[in-house]
Design a protein around this motif. Structure first.
Motif, PDB file in Angstrom:
ATOM      1  N   ASN B  58       0.830  -1.214   0.000  1.00 15.43           N
ATOM      2  CA  ASN B  58       0.000   0.000   0.000  1.00 15.43           C
ATOM      3  C   ASN B  58       0.859   1.255   0.000  1.00 15.43           C
ATOM      4  OD1 ASN B  58      -2.373  -1.394   0.025  1.00 15.43           O
ATOM      5  ND2 ASN B  58      -2.600  -1.339   2.264  1.00 15.43           N
ATOM      6  N   PHE B  59       1.947   1.193   0.741  1.00 11.76           N
ATOM      7  CA  PHE B  59       2.837   2.352   0.839  1.00 11.76           C
ATOM      8  C   PHE B  59       3.576   2.569  -0.486  1.00 11.76           C
ATOM      9  CE2 PHE B  59       6.714   4.588   2.098  1.00 11.76           C
ATOM     10  CZ  PHE B  59       6.187   5.612   2.861  1.00 11.76           C
ATOM     11  N   TYR B  62       1.073   3.946  -3.122  1.00 12.77           N
ATOM     12  CA  TYR B  62       0.031   4.836  -2.613  1.00 12.77           C
ATOM     13  C   TYR B  62      -0.442   5.831  -3.685  1.00 12.77           C
ATOM     14  CZ  TYR B  62      -2.632   8.009   0.259  1.00 12.77           C
ATOM     15  OH  TYR B  62      -3.661   8.763   0.753  1.00 12.77           O
ATOM     16  N   TYR B  64      -3.534   8.821  -4.117  1.00  9.86           N
ATOM     17  CA  TYR B  64      -4.678   9.563  -3.572  1.00  9.86           C
ATOM     18  C   TYR B  64      -5.746   9.605  -4.661  1.00  9.86           C
ATOM     19  CZ  TYR B  64      -7.566  13.441  -2.009  1.00  9.86           C
ATOM     20  OH  TYR B  64      -8.634  14.214  -1.618  1.00  9.86           O
ATOM     21  N   GLY B  79       3.413   6.920  -4.230  1.00 12.87           N
ATOM     22  CA  GLY B  79       4.115   5.807  -3.567  1.00 12.87           C
ATOM     23  C   GLY B  79       5.622   5.861  -3.767  1.00 12.87           C
ATOM     24  N   GLU B 118       3.483   4.182   7.243  1.00 15.03           N
ATOM     25  CA  GLU B 118       2.193   4.027   6.537  1.00 15.03           C
ATOM     26  C   GLU B 118       1.621   5.415   6.280  1.00 15.03           C
ATOM     27  OE1 GLU B 118      -0.362   1.824   9.107  1.00 15.03           O
ATOM     28  OE2 GLU B 118       0.843  -0.008   8.976  1.00 15.03           O
TER      29      GLU B 118
END
Lengths: 223, 210
Positions: B58-59, B62, B64, B79, B118
């Motif tokens: 997820n990191f 990443y 938005y 990310g 995170e």
């Protein structure tokens, strides 16, 4: 008779141009406050000019800070000026907006860190100059309409706006860890934009005026 | 009266079509961009610790995403930039850094602790929304410190705020990009300066730095 009318026309045009040119002039007011004496700098000593950007409503423009730096460095009595980005990058993370010292006394704490002290020594820093302020448009009047058609296009109308630049420079003496003084510059000016087919901008150089005046005052303050 | 020529009508149609397309593009609120970071190497005295770092999927990826009336199809990928930020900051803070790919249930030797960042939240504000001359970005991380067994020792928030002023002819993308970079710099600075002051980190056996 015809020659007289032509001469009168020329004179009126010249007068109009002069009125318009003088109309977009700007006025600057400079204030200086000296708290402690400043020493004459060695030719190797340098100053760094930094913009304050912690206020939520405005941020000191990067180009204003570099304009003051360029003006200070120019001329026969020009100073050694470290560019803002070069300094802030080299000192990361200690001179970011949220971490930069807000008071000259905080520099004492920073120099306890050997890595920071070494960097300061490398730069041969003598003065920190913090600039806080911004240039804003305070009033707008008039309007301009533009239209495009198959035969061509053009703009008609007249617009005018007032700009105001307010900046304050705080000069910190790094050797004595004291506030040397403060210099403020306030410049106001009105710009005009008449449009007869083509818009003709006549801009008051408000920010540039504040920059030049502030730089000249800082130079005389330090010399 | 002279009748307008066919060329006149063709020219008019072309201008109207161009004007229509221009007005459509002016109303388009969608945004797809990849955030870039330009964070310098921190000036720091390294802590005598061997620290592992783990970036989860997820990191690393990443993005938005938002699809609202004012922000249609927004996708800001960050990310890679977030990994770059920690890769720049961590090696200047610790004596030794190693990358841990898997932290689930295995004993991690050779390290004093493992840092797991995170992204909790990202927020954006545009000049027309705040009636200001600024693009603004907030980012909030949750940083976890695990011990050798993978157990949580401490977690704490790290925030970053960045802004960029609107300038003549500066596009929305450029304004946001500058504000994002500024927020990354701020988050990196806060992380580097506060790590050893977090009480749980300071007192933990994993670091023993106090």
């Amino acid at each position: 008779m015809h020659e007289q009318i032509q001469t009168l026309g020329r004179q009126l045009t010249l007068l109009g141009v002069l009125v318009l040119l003088s109309a977009c002039n700007s006025k600057t007011r400079i204030d200086e406050y000296r708290q402690n004496p400043t020493a004459i700098m060695n030719s190797e000593d340098s100053v760094v000019i930094l913009g304050r950007r912690h206020s939520s409503g405005h941020e000191t423009e990067i180009d204003f800070v570099s304009c003051v730096g360029d003006s200070l460095a120019s001329g026969e009595s020009g100073l050694q000026v470290i560019p803002e980005k070069q300094f802030v990058d080299a000192m990361y993370p200690y001179f970011e907006t949220s971490t930069a010292p807000m008071d000259v006394k905080n520099l004492d704490r920073l120099v306890q860190n050997p890595a920071i002290a070494e960097k300061f020594a490398d730069f041969r820093l003598r003065y920190f100059i913090w600039i806080d302020g911004s240039t804003e448009t305070t009033d707008k009047k008039g309007s301009i309409s533009c239209a495009v058609g198959p035969g061509g296009g053009g703009c008609f109308g007249f617009a005018t706006w007032d700009d105001e630049a307010n900046y304050e420079a705080s000069i910190w003496d790094f050797e004595n860890l004291k506030l040397s003084g403060k210099i403020s510059a306030e410049t106001t000016g009105t710009s005009y934009l008449p449009a007869i087919i083509v818009p003709i901008p006549m801009l008051a150089r408000v920010q540039s005026g504040a920059c030049k005046s502030m730089a000249a005052q800082i130079k005389s303050f330090l010399n | 009266m002279k009748k307008p020529s066919k060329l006149y009508f063709e020219k008019s149609k072309l201008i109207l079509s161009l004007a229509f397309l221009l007005s459509l593009s002016a109303c388009n609120q969608s945004l797809t961009m990849e955030a870039k970071t330009d964070v310098p190497t921190p000036l720091a005295v390294k802590l005598p610790l061997s620290i592992g770092v783990h970036y989860d999927e997820n990191f690393r990826n990443y993005t938005y995403e938002e699809n609202s009336e004012d922000r249609q199809n927004w996708a800001i990928k960050s990310g890679t930039s977030q990994v770059d930020l920690f890769e720049r900051v961590l090696p200047s803070m610790f004596q030794d850094i190693s990358h841990i790919e898997d932290i689930s249930g295995t004993l991690i030797t050779d390290v004093d602790g493992v840092i797991v960042p995170e992204v909790e939240e990202m927020q954006f504000a545009l000049p027309n929304e705040t009636k200001s001359d600024l693009y603004e970005v907030w980012i909030k991380y949750k940083v976890k410190l695990l011990d050798k067994n993978g157990d949580l020792v401490a977690d704490w928030p790290v925030t970053g705020y960045g802004k960029s002023s609107t300038e003549f002819l500066k596009s929305r993308d450029k304004g946001l990009q500058a504000a994002i970079n500024s927020a990354f710099r701020d988050a990196g600075a806060r992380f580097a300066l506060t790590f050893s002051k977090i009480p749980a980190v300071c007192q933990s056996g994993a670091t023993g730095i106090c």
